[in-house]
Design a protein around this motif. Structure first.
Motif, short mmCIF file in Angstrom:
data_model
loop_
_atom_site.label_atom_id
_atom_site.label_comp_id
_atom_site.label_asym_id
_atom_site.label_seq_id
_atom_site.Cartn_x
_atom_site.Cartn_y
_atom_site.Cartn_z
N LYS A 347 0.86 -1.19 0.00
CA LYS A 347 0.00 0.00 0.00
C LYS A 347 0.90 1.25 0.00
O LYS A 347 2.08 1.17 0.37
CB LYS A 347 -0.89 0.01 1.23
CG LYS A 347 -1.77 -1.23 1.37
CD LYS A 347 -2.98 -1.13 0.47
CE LYS A 347 -3.73 -2.44 0.35
NZ LYS A 347 -3.00 -3.52 -0.35
N GLU A 350 3.62 1.87 2.65
CA GLU A 350 3.80 0.66 3.47
C GLU A 350 5.25 0.17 3.48
O GLU A 350 5.96 0.19 2.48
CB GLU A 350 2.90 -0.48 2.94
CG GLU A 350 3.01 -1.74 3.80
CD GLU A 350 2.13 -2.90 3.31
OE1 GLU A 350 1.24 -2.68 2.45
OE2 GLU A 350 2.35 -4.02 3.79
N ARG A 352 7.20 -3.31 4.61
CA ARG A 352 6.90 -4.69 4.99
C ARG A 352 8.17 -5.49 5.21
O ARG A 352 9.11 -5.41 4.42
CB ARG A 352 6.05 -5.36 3.90
CG ARG A 352 5.51 -6.74 4.33
CD ARG A 352 4.73 -7.41 3.24
NE ARG A 352 3.58 -6.60 2.81
CZ ARG A 352 2.86 -6.83 1.71
NH1 ARG A 352 3.17 -7.84 0.93
NH2 ARG A 352 1.85 -6.05 1.39
#
Ligand code: HEC
Ligand code: HEC
Ligand code: HEC
Ligand code: HEC
Ligand code: HEC
Length: 404
Positions: A347, A350, A352
């Motif tokens: 996103k 984001e 991660r």
């Protein structure tokens, strides 16, 4: 002594004659081709040479089934021939693809794209530079060229360099001064706004109502207010760059990620951060990214990796993609999807962690790689014979290494 061969009168007449030829030539183009959206890009390129070159190499300049092999393969199988008139969808409708991929042809309701350059050129100069007002593209019924009101009398532009409707004189390529035959109008509120892109890039549902592309909503949900142009049309040599790169250009994809690797004992953490205002990857639902992690021993030999051949089969959690599925929950190509499966793309903003416990001993070096692919394996397999090999090759976007 030098004796003039022509009188002053003769010279003035000759000049007037030359000027009238220039003007009548311009009038002729205007008369024989009264539609602004039929003007080929080469006509604009005779003055805007640099922008023309950038555009010609862009996916906008290669957006039709005649030029883009991936779009071409799908268009032919779903709709039919791009060189015939009267092509219809299986439901008997005008092929919706053309509203965005060949907007000038769509405005005329035509499907024979080799009928004139303004059709075969796809998203060309006048496809964008006749847009006057954004009407909104939300509904599936108002996509691409249907999302805009157009001008048929003047080229629309951002009004940075040229405003008003006056004609300007410029040196032509042969050194003779020419007059720009196209009056201009200023629309900075449209050309400096994301609206101009959203008509075609907002979002699209397939025939079964499943959203297959959603770049617009992605940006909106992120709350980000930067315009598409600020990243996709940076100033180069003093004017807005028209290369408009995306997934086809690994150098562009590189700008969207920060990639890191931290190793502690046998635990490796690969961090991928999306720095963009939209998903990474965004756009067409085929786009995917994959993290590869490789462990080497002291003599440089690979002793372990998270996958050998296919990340999709061996380590699905390393894949970032929008998975579209059918009724049985199994992956299907976008036109056949009835549901959104998992969406593992990053996103906006984001960060991660991909965490691995390396299950072997004697690791001397760990290396992480990030790949971007235009197409996922099943579609590659299907199109392998129809598209050039370079479009099937994953692009290496980032590398991070740690010696133990
Ligand atoms: C005879 C030369 C000539 C031709 C042909 C020409 N232009 Fe231009 N155009 C200019 C000049 C000169 C300017 C002023 C800015 C500059 O110096 O670059 C300009 C400015 C523009 C601008 C910026 C307007 C603004 O609002 O700032 C746009 C957009 C544009 N042209 C589009 C086009 C398109 C599209 C075509 C083809 C349909 C075209 N031009 C054909 C010479 C030309
Ligand atoms: C008239 C429709 C239309 C408009 C308006 C439009 N685009 Fe596109 N754009 C397309 C189509 C169609 C493609 C896909 C071409 C292909 O891959 O066949 C595309 C492709 C792209 C790509 C992907 C390039 C790649 O490497 O795959 C980027 C980035 C892009 N457009 C940015 C923009 C931006 C930014 C704007 C606004 C300034 C914009 N577009 C306006 C239709 C449009
Ligand atoms: C996908 C839509 C799109 C296409 C295709 C396109 N343009 Fe543009 N053009 C824009 C937008 C948007 C801007 C304003 C960018 C800005 O100011 O940030 C622009 C700006 C310009 C400008 C002004 C540049 C400046 O910075 O002063 C010129 C000139 C121009 N375009 C010419 C062309 C020509 C010639 C072609 C074809 C070869 C073309 N454009 C194709 C969207 C497009
Ligand atoms: C902060 C910079 C930034 C902004 C703002 C931005 N983009 Fe992008 N865009 C990128 C980068 C970098 C990529 C390449 C990575 C990727 O595909 O996600 C990209 C990729 C794309 C692609 C390529 C997808 C493909 O399939 O190849 C499209 C289309 C696109 N952007 C459209 C847009 C539109 C439309 C907007 C505005 C609503 C926008 N972008 C705003 C930086 C940006
Ligand atoms: C609302 C506008 C729109 C419509 C309608 C549309 N497309 Fe696209 N298409 C795009 C844009 C924009 C891109 C490129 C950027 C992206 O990835 O989102 C694209 C990209 C693609 C790609 C990827 C091309 C590549 O080079 O990787 C394929 C294939 C494709 N479209 C096929 C189709 C087909 C087939 C249809 C009709 C059934 C269709 N599209 C209808 C806007 C549209």
């Amino acid at each position: 002594m030098f004796k003039p061969r022509f009188s002053a009168h003769q010279i003035v007449f000759a000049l007037l004659f030359a000027v009238s030829i220039v003007f009548s030539a311009n009038l002729q183009t205007a008369n024989s081709n009264p539609q602004l959206h039929h003007v080929p890009s080469a006509d604009c390129g005779s003055c805007h040479t640099e922008i023309y070159k950038q555009w010609a190499g862009s996916m906008h300049g290669n957006s039709t089934a005649l030029k883009d092999p991936i779009h071409g393969a799908l268009y032919k199988s779903l709709m039919g021939s791009p060189t015939e008139e009267g092509v219809k969808s299986k439901k008997g409708k005008y092929p919706i693809c053309l509203q965005c991929h060949a907007p000038n042809a769509a405005r005329d309701g035509k499907t024979k794209l080799d009928a004139m350059p303004a059709y075969s050129e796809g998203v060309n100069c006048v496809a964008c530079h006749t847009m006057k007002k954004y009407l909104g593209s939300r509904a599936n019924s108002r996509l691409g060229s249907k999302a805009f009101e157009f001008s048929n009398s003047a080229i629309q532009g951002p009004a940075g360099s040229y405003s008003g409707s006056q004609q300007v004189k410029v040196p032509g390529s042969n050194g003779v001064e020419m007059v720009n035959p196209f009056p201009h109008e200023a629309r900075s509120n449209l050309f400096r706004s994301s609206d101009l892109c959203l008509g075609c890039h907002e979002s699209r549902k397939n025939g079964k109502g499943v959203p297959v592309c959603s770049t617009g909503p992605e940006v909106m949900q992120s709350g980000n207010t930067v315009t598409c142009q600020s990243c996709h049309m940076p100033l180069s040599n003093g004017f807005a760059d028209h290369s408009m790169s995306g997934g086809h250009n690994p150098e562009m994809v590189k700008r969207g990620v920060i990639f890191n690797l931290a190793v502690d004992g046998n635990r490796a953490v690969v961090n991928v951060k999306n720095t963009l205002a939209h998903n990474l990857p965004t756009g067409a639902p085929f786009r995917n990214m994959v993290v590869k992690l490789i462990a080497y021993n002291g003599s440089g030999k690979v002793i372990w990796s998270n996958f050998k051949k296919s990340a999709f089969k061996e380590d699905k959690k390393s894949v970032m993609m929008l998975f579209l599925v059918g009724k049985d929950g199994k992956p299907v190509p976008p036109p056949k999807a009835t549901n959104i499966g998992k969406d593992t793309r990053l996103k906006p903003g984001e960060s991660r962690d991909f965490v691995y416990n390396i299950p072997v001993k004697g690791v001397a070096k760990v290396r992480a790689e990030l790949f971007y692919d235009l197409l996922p394996p099943p579609i590659k397999k299907k199109l392998a014979k129809k598209i050039p090999a370079n479009l099937l090759k994953p692009a290496l976007i980032a590398i991070a290494e740690t010696n133990i």
